[in-house]
Structures are given as C-alpha cells and as structure tokens.
Design a protein around this motif. Sequence first.
Motif, mmCIF file in Angstrom:
data_model
loop_
_atom_site.group_PDB
_atom_site.id
_atom_site.type_symbol
_atom_site.label_atom_id
_atom_site.label_comp_id
_atom_site.label_asym_id
_atom_site.label_seq_id
_atom_site.Cartn_x
_atom_site.Cartn_y
_atom_site.Cartn_z
ATOM 1 N N THR A 33 -31.187 2.495 -23.469
ATOM 2 C CA THR A 33 -31.735 3.761 -23.942
ATOM 3 C C THR A 33 -32.272 4.564 -22.770
ATOM 4 O O THR A 33 -33.023 4.052 -21.942
ATOM 5 N N LYS A 34 -31.893 5.823 -22.712
ATOM 6 C CA LYS A 34 -32.355 6.669 -21.622
ATOM 7 C C LYS A 34 -33.796 7.117 -21.867
ATOM 8 O O LYS A 34 -34.245 7.242 -23.004
ATOM 9 N N THR A 35 -34.506 7.352 -20.759
ATOM 10 C CA THR A 35 -35.920 7.699 -20.848
ATOM 11 C C THR A 35 -36.103 9.194 -21.034
ATOM 12 O O THR A 35 -35.310 10.001 -20.557
ATOM 13 N N ALA A 36 -37.171 9.546 -21.733
ATOM 14 C CA ALA A 36 -37.448 10.953 -22.027
ATOM 15 C C ALA A 36 -38.900 11.275 -21.711
ATOM 16 O O ALA A 36 -39.805 10.455 -21.924
ATOM 17 N N ALA A 37 -39.127 12.467 -21.184
ATOM 18 C CA ALA A 37 -40.469 12.958 -20.897
ATOM 19 C C ALA A 37 -40.608 14.339 -21.521
ATOM 20 O O ALA A 37 -39.620 14.947 -21.958
ATOM 21 N N ILE A 46 -40.959 9.314 -26.102
ATOM 22 C CA ILE A 46 -41.575 10.105 -25.028
ATOM 23 C C ILE A 46 -42.424 9.180 -24.163
ATOM 24 O O ILE A 46 -43.404 8.598 -24.629
ATOM 25 N N CYS A 47 -42.053 9.051 -22.886
ATOM 26 C CA CYS A 47 -42.749 8.132 -21.973
ATOM 27 C C CYS A 47 -43.863 8.810 -21.184
ATOM 28 O O CYS A 47 -44.801 8.136 -20.736
ATOM 29 N N ARG A 48 -43.750 10.099 -20.945
ATOM 30 C CA ARG A 48 -44.729 10.816 -20.146
ATOM 31 C C ARG A 48 -44.830 12.248 -20.640
ATOM 32 O O ARG A 48 -43.819 12.832 -21.066
ATOM 33 N N VAL A 49 -46.041 12.804 -20.612
ATOM 34 C CA VAL A 49 -46.254 14.205 -20.961
ATOM 35 C C VAL A 49 -46.999 14.865 -19.805
ATOM 36 O O VAL A 49 -48.113 14.461 -19.470
ATOM 37 N N VAL A 50 -46.353 15.837 -19.174
ATOM 38 C CA VAL A 50 -46.969 16.592 -18.084
ATOM 39 C C VAL A 50 -47.215 18.019 -18.573
ATOM 40 O O VAL A 50 -46.368 18.599 -19.258
ATOM 41 N N THR A 51 -48.364 18.567 -18.214
ATOM 42 C CA THR A 51 -48.740 19.908 -18.650
ATOM 43 C C THR A 51 -48.889 20.835 -17.457
ATOM 44 O O THR A 51 -49.575 20.488 -16.490
ATOM 45 N N ALA A 52 -48.244 21.986 -17.526
ATOM 46 C CA ALA A 52 -48.399 23.011 -16.497
ATOM 47 C C ALA A 52 -49.530 23.939 -16.932
ATOM 48 O O ALA A 52 -49.456 24.558 -17.996
ATOM 49 N N ILE A 53 -50.591 24.034 -16.128
ATOM 50 C CA ILE A 53 -51.784 24.786 -16.505
ATOM 51 C C ILE A 53 -52.115 25.844 -15.456
ATOM 52 O O ILE A 53 -51.604 25.818 -14.343
ATOM 53 N N VAL A 85 -35.729 15.711 -20.525
ATOM 54 C CA VAL A 85 -37.003 16.416 -20.604
ATOM 55 C C VAL A 85 -36.984 17.340 -21.810
ATOM 56 O O VAL A 85 -35.978 17.996 -22.096
ATOM 57 N N LEU A 86 -38.095 17.378 -22.520
ATOM 58 C CA LEU A 86 -38.304 18.318 -23.621
ATOM 59 C C LEU A 86 -39.350 19.325 -23.156
ATOM 60 O O LEU A 86 -40.483 18.938 -22.822
ATOM 61 N N ILE A 87 -38.993 20.600 -23.112
ATOM 62 C CA ILE A 87 -39.900 21.653 -22.650
ATOM 63 C C ILE A 87 -40.469 22.346 -23.877
ATOM 64 O O ILE A 87 -39.726 22.871 -24.719
ATOM 65 N N HIS A 88 -41.801 22.350 -23.982
ATOM 66 C CA HIS A 88 -42.439 22.762 -25.230
ATOM 67 C C HIS A 88 -43.606 23.710 -24.974
ATOM 68 O O HIS A 88 -44.350 23.559 -24.001
ATOM 69 N N LEU A 143 -33.291 16.306 -31.378
ATOM 70 C CA LEU A 143 -33.021 16.748 -30.011
ATOM 71 C C LEU A 143 -32.503 15.592 -29.155
ATOM 72 O O LEU A 143 -31.514 15.724 -28.422
ATOM 73 N N LEU A 144 -33.166 14.444 -29.246
ATOM 74 C CA LEU A 144 -32.786 13.300 -28.423
ATOM 75 C C LEU A 144 -31.451 12.716 -28.854
ATOM 76 O O LEU A 144 -30.687 12.203 -28.018
ATOM 77 N N GLU A 145 -31.145 12.797 -30.134
ATOM 78 C CA GLU A 145 -29.840 12.316 -30.607
ATOM 79 C C GLU A 145 -28.705 13.092 -29.943
ATOM 80 O O GLU A 145 -27.680 12.516 -29.559
ATOM 81 N N ARG A 146 -28.872 14.407 -29.801
ATOM 82 C CA ARG A 146 -27.833 15.213 -29.175
ATOM 83 C C ARG A 146 -27.734 14.934 -27.677
ATOM 84 O O ARG A 146 -26.643 14.891 -27.110
#
Length: 417
Positions: A2-6, A51-58, A110-113, A128-131
Amino acid sequence: MTKTAAALVVAAGRGTRLAGSGEALPKQYRPLAGRPVLTHTLNALGNHPRICRVVTAIHPDDVSHFSEAAAGVDPGCARKIGPAVFGGATRQQSVLAGLKALALEGFDFVLIHDAARPFLPAAVIDRLLERLDAGDEGVLAALPVADTLKKADPTGRSIDTVDRTGLWAAQTPQAFSLQRILTAHEKALAAGKTDFTDDTGLAEWDGMTIVLTEGDPAAFKITTAADLRRAEQQAELQLMSTTSASPLPLSALADVRTGIGYDVHAFEDGDAVILGGVAIPHTQKLKGHSDADVVLHAITDATLGAIGDGDIGQHFPPSDPQWKGASSDRFQQDAMRRLSERGGRLAHIDVTIVCEQPKIGPHREEIRASIARVCSVPVSRISVKATTSERLGFTGRKEGIAALASVTVRLPFQDED
C-alpha cells in the motif's frame, strides 16, 4: 504494498473578516464547538487510517494560533500532526512550501485541503485514494452543479442561461502523486506562472490528466458569517451525536428537566484556586477533601438533581479516603455517565461564581472551555458568570468562594405511574 499518503492543509490566508463578523481572527482559527476550525480540519484528515502525516502551511504571525489548534486534536491523530511550514503571499506559494516539506519524508500521495473546510467525510478521502491507487495522477473531489446557472451583465441583469450539463463544483481535498504535483509547482514557478488559485488548474497547465470523484455537501468552505453559523450548528450536532450514549434524536428527548446546585469552600494557605477545572493563580487556595473545585461541585449537584439521583456527597462522601485530593472532573463525568445511562443529554449549564477575589473575568472563557471538555459538549452550551456579594457575608470578607449552578437536561419521555 500500500502506498503512503500525507495531507497538506492550506491555512496561510489571513481571511481576517467574515462578512458581518467584525472580528480580526483569521477564520481558520475561529472557535467552532469549543475548538478552532483548524482543529476540526486536522482531525478529519489525521483520523483517517491511510493518512500518515498532516503538514499545515501557516502565516508567520499565526504560530501561537496554530499551536493551540494542533494541541486540541484527538489523541489518536496527534502523532500525525507535523510541524507547520510558513506559507507565502499566495495560495500557490503556500502549497509549494508544504509540498517541499512532505517530499523530504518520501510519501507517495498528497491530499491538498483548505483549512476552512472542517467537515470532511472519510468516504471522500477513500474515493480519492482509490483513484490514486488505480494509477491516476490527480483527482478532484467535486459536486455536480444542480442549480440553474445564469450569466449576468455588469449591471446584474441576467442575459443568458448557462447549460449546466457536465459542470461540477470543485471542492478539496485535491489529490495527487506527491512528486508529480511538486514538479508541476516548481515548473510553474520557474515559468513565472504565479496566478494559479487551484492545484488542479496548475496540474492541467503542466499536462496532467485530472479525474473527478464524488465530494460531499458537508465539506463546504467557511467563507461568510452565514457559513460560520451553519458550521457551528453542524459541529454541535456532530459533537452531540458522537458523545451521547442515547440512540434517540433530540426530537425524541421531550422530557426537559432542570437541576440546581450550590457549593461553598473556604480559603486556606495556597497559591491557586481551581475553578471549573482551571487553576487560577491566587494568594490562597480553597479548602476541601478533593481539589475543592467549587464550580464543578455545584455543577455536579445540579446534574444529579436534574436526573433525581442524589447529590455529590452521597456518591463521593468526604469520609472516603479515595477521594482525598481527587480532581473534581471525575465527579461531573460520573454524573454525565448517569445521565447517559438514562438515555439523556445535557442541554445547558449556567453557573455563577460569587467572590471578591480572584477576578474571574480574565479566566471566564478558559473556564467555559474546560467545563465543555469535561462534559463533552460544545462550549456554546456553557455559561459562566461572576459577581461579588458587595462585601457582605463570608464571600464579601474574602473568606471563601461560592458557586451556584443550573443544569438543564433532556431525557426520553416515559409515562409514570
């Protein structure tokens, strides 16, 4: 394998004024059911198992606001919340900064939210991850346009009806192969293309094929004051449904009851008083067998009174050594358990603190938030007031503190003999 997602949360915008709000706090840090909007967003992403990591741009000015929001996330996702990165003057610059940070950890997807979309169903992330797992480079969560669309001239007159066939309203997250979207962002920067407001638009400019997947109406973006009110209602209903043991909707809890509580504690030598679970620096402390939290004691008595189940002294007698020095949140949590076992929910708490010192005003909101956490209800259901006794009686002589509480609960209606 399984591929990793952030996930990358874009929260660097100032958004200092919602329409009609008159407040300067950026919308992603506004309170929503007792916690910042951003906290809800971080939870929605961090609680997903992929989701393995969540980074926030502030924004650089929002370090303390971000720290507060990150500190309030659910325990299960706290370890996934990474250090914030500083965004830029545009959304595109902020996303690039976040992508570079995530690329250092080598994630596949990466999921950009948007930070201002706090209600993100897990099913949207799943789709989203399925696609992406199926090999797509980029995926956009979107909703089909249902309303009739009109095109107007500059004066506001409708001059054309737009065919809505095949039209979709874009949402976030927008999901990509991390390295591919990072490369696209870097190429756009090198080419002087700095006006993209949407990551799929930038991706399409770089030749990526974007596919659509179903979003969710719940994942709306908070933009106006009306949106914030809608979000507050949604968050409150969500919290009430997840924290109540009652399987019944609020409409079925027609038996509304109120309990009254009153408690007093004298001062003794110390350096802080505990009120509503909050330690307030003072020249004395309150004397008692437990932590002498006069506020929570009054609330517990009122809760027990509302359900007709004795009082705090009956369930936690001061003669029992196990309660010596105990934190009073345990008493109120037990009262909440008794309420839940009856299929009920707490509707409102109103407490008045009577004292000359310390001053309650500077600590009022912290006390409200603490009581809300103890009771697992939105802070909007907690009222804290303070008054003096005009220097009359024991409180007026600064010998102690009194608290009065009124607690309203809702229970299933049952015929009684």
